[in-house]
Design an enzyme around this catalytic site. Sequence first.
Site, PDB file in Angstrom:
ATOM      1  N   HIS A 272       3.661  -2.292   1.174  1.00 55.03           N
ATOM      2  CA  HIS A 272       3.611  -2.028   2.610  1.00 55.03           C
ATOM      3  C   HIS A 272       3.730  -0.523   2.853  1.00 55.03           C
ATOM      4  CE1 HIS A 272       3.784  -6.194   3.884  1.00 55.03           C
ATOM      5  NE2 HIS A 272       4.768  -6.407   3.026  1.00 55.03           N
TER       6      HIS A 272
ATOM      7  N   CYS B  43       0.078  -7.653   0.805  1.00 52.77           N
ATOM      8  CA  CYS B  43       1.153  -8.615   0.548  1.00 52.77           C
ATOM      9  C   CYS B  43       0.618 -10.053   0.661  1.00 52.77           C
ATOM     10  CB  CYS B  43       2.333  -8.357   1.482  1.00 52.77           C
ATOM     11  SG  CYS B  43       3.881  -9.103   0.909  1.00 52.77           S
TER      12      CYS B  43
END
Length: 339
Positions: free
Chosen positions: A301, A203
């Site tokens: 994630h 991310c």
Amino acid sequence: SGEYDIIISEGAGSAAEINMQDRDFANSYVSSMYGTPAILISDIERGGVFASLYGTVKLMPDSNLVKYLVINRMRGDSEMLSPGILKLEELTGKKVIGVIPYSGISLPGEDSLNYNKPAIQNHRICIIKYPHMEVYSDFDPFYLLNIGFTFVDKDNIDALDRCDVIILPGSKLVGEDLHYMEKYGIASKLIALQATKTIIGICGGYQMLGKRVIDNDNVESAEKEIKCLEILDIETEFKNKKITGAVNYTLNDKIFPGGIHGEGYEIHYGSIMRNRELPMAYIDGKPEGSVHGNIYGTNIHGIFENRALLNRLLNIECGDYRKTLIKNIDATSKLFTGN
């Protein structure tokens, strides 16, 4: 709700944050909305358990919703607590329904405090701990599977020279964390080591590995453009609408042979507006993430929960995270129901 017999809404932190009651949605808010019974649990490991329970009951809003109290993580003989429990019940009018013994069973952390220090030090794997690091739960597999890691910040940069794998985790403020790494020499160290180490960005960490971040709407920063590490040939643009949601992905078969699938989730403002690298995965047939040799980046994630991917990236043979998690949850459930 029609599918389950019991639904548990877990709180976070203290249930008596009197300085922020108007915006505390993590604790008694759900109980107050639906009139559901609440159980207040306190960790005796931190000390002052009776004062903690009594003070919380007296300070929290809608304390009438609290039906029961529980003392958690007790070491030694719980009988020694009996006089205090009787007095606590008398003072609060709440029944103490259990004293849960301390256990070494590994479970995902409740918040960032649970991740301050790795339970197992593994100097082969380094995680950059910048000031605004987020989504610590990405590293639950490293705890539950007894893999371990080493956090690296400005005070132990030399650990990067000795490791094999470097991970840049998510970040609440990508620009500020980049400047932190630049200020203390972490950025230059990463650039110098890019040819010899496996580097993985998740991310915000993925965005940092690119060439630049564009933030014309000042979503995260007052800077319109932020120069990044230039390790991957990608560019990111921050937009006002946050991307959130669960995803099903398939790893790029040219890099990870075997048709490896997995589940994860995305939660980010930054969108990759240019990517000149090989995709790391595909979501609904669309390319996701980047791979350049030994450098990997993704917005997904939970990707370390994928056993095949973890084995490949870390060059180890690890266990199955999901099976281990379920086994540990079952063991914890038996511990609770027995006490």
